[in-house]
Design a protein around this motif. Sequence first.
Motif: not given
Length: 692
Positions: A171-176
């Motif tokens: 999920g963090l990757v999607t907010k990069i």
Amino acid sequence: MDRSAAAGRAYPLGARRIDGGTNFSVWSRTKGALELLLFDDVDDARPERVIRLDRMRNRTAYYWHVFVPDVGQGQVYAWRVGDSSAILLDPYGLAVAVPAAYDRMAEARADRDTRTAMKSVVCDLSGYDWEGDVPLGRPFARTVIYELHVRGFTAHPNSGLGPELAGTYAGLVTKIPYLRSLGITAVELMPVLAFDPQDAPAGLVNYWGYSPVSFFAPHAAYASTGDPVDALNEFRTMVKELHRAGIEVILDVVFNHTAEDGPDGPTFCWRGLDNETYYILDPVNPARYLDFTGCGNTINANNSVVRRMIVDAVHHWVDQMHVDGFRFDLASAMTRDERGAPMADPPIIWEIESDPVLAGTKVIAEAWDVAGLYQLGSFVGDRWREWNGKFRDDLRRFVRGDRGTVALLPNRLLGSPDLFGSRPAEVEHSINFVACHDGFTLNDLVCYARKHNEANLSGNTDGTDENYSVNCGVEGPSDDPEIERLRTRLVKNLLGITLIAMGVPMIVMGDEVRRTQLGNNNPYCQDNEMTWFDWSLPDRHADVRRFTEKLIDVRLELDMTQVMHGLPLREFLTRSLVQFHGCRLYQPDWSDDSHTLALTVRSVIGTRMVHAMLNSSEAPVDFELPDVAEPDLPWRRIVDTALDPPDDVADLASAQPIPGTTYRVGAHAVVFLCADLHDDSGGSRGPSARIP
């Protein structure tokens, strides 16, 4: 011993796949027997196989080892010592499985149920495709840190993510893209090493994660599948994608205590294997733990065995997981000897300092512990950076308008030479912050005069009582536009000073959009919307977000971040020709009643001047301006927090020239100006430079 198992070998420690099976090795001085337990599933009531190790065949020195053929990735296992019923994790285990029936306090009872115990999992780290990824090696001079919580960053229902991705590494990757738009260069992840979520008051959960049960395994609950083996690769993919975006990964690591608490706490691992080795015990009564951490125990970090474990752990996270650095929680607790006394030259600190594997890795200390050992500015080692608690407190007090704070500002704005001036390392020794996970958010600093921790179920007694905060006339949220205007201005003041001051700036998740925790300054047990990033805020507070983005851009364009001068702090300041002023040039007012300060700094390579004017009084103040180098190279306004957007901040190329010899700084406002010392632009420097 199980006839199918071989003697094995002492090295490497942990469970390692070799030669068609797995070698298990663990350190323990136990006088009893050691058993390796193999489970078909983490929820099983009993192990499928029990391999009792022979003291003569399966022990070398104090290392117990066994090789088990045909055991591969995914095998659930644990250790058991002597006649104890404790199911023990492998201290070098690469993954931790948590059963559905997990019960923290069941692990404190004499007669334990196997179904309630965490267990280790065999993992094979080979075969992951890093696609050429390596740690980024960004210098501290060009670093802007963003502290965030992996789950909290995307767990909110309005994150736009489905339940399978919300609150995960993936999920963090999607907010990069959001992180890139801010311009930050490093994320500092709150604990992602496996921890005990039940180490919290009844009915609540441990959200922060400062309760480790492993130093090698990523927290499996942050994997989108929840699988402890999947967590390894999902974590590595997150690191790889952050690196692809030019963002470093710093881990907040807890090597000062464990989740095993005090004498009545649960036994997960270290206590059961060798209590006297792993913990600092009371010399008078070894049944008691010396607690310098506030968490029931203190790791005996300078014992040779424990020291090796810590160094092996950080090697693992650098070599196998590609992280770029570490922030060591309560690092001063790691400087104590086996009797709890602070050491002048603690071996663990120097070993990390001098380790060649870690030579290019960022190491940051929280240079204090909860027992009063405060080593800010005196923490040993040359390359350790330090969280600067004095920067936090002094800036909060000045912006609030406290008396006697102006005289504190020069040190805080200029890299804290009173603390770090004798260090041979570069200027960027101080990690500058005014808010972090521990305490009020930046928004709550200007909305609450006192803490509101009732939700933590401790009668509002937890968390610090002195926050150096102000509520601007109303405790908590307000719909008064003038109060909100003042609060936004104060937030921008704190952000502006943090992002421009010499040192390494750090902001915490959501400060750029005025995230609130409703006045809770210790929400370690609040896994809910109180602590999660609210994804409606970037639009609601777009002006503060834009201010942050622009100012980070400005910082990374300044000479102090562009030029790798390598100078110690005091020499850097001497060459920078720093000059202090009050409202009148060269006449700073250091009195307790003063609320204004200005300073001018020249770049060490002689290309630019920066002039800052700070006013924490309740009235506007006219400041005299220093002369510029040439009439056609005027002062240009980078920041004025008293102005409405978009005039509150500008980049270097579009900054507007300032006419005249004085500048009026609004009440409770901060202004930054910039002027070139010579013109290398060939006439293409943006807006007209000549003032009529």
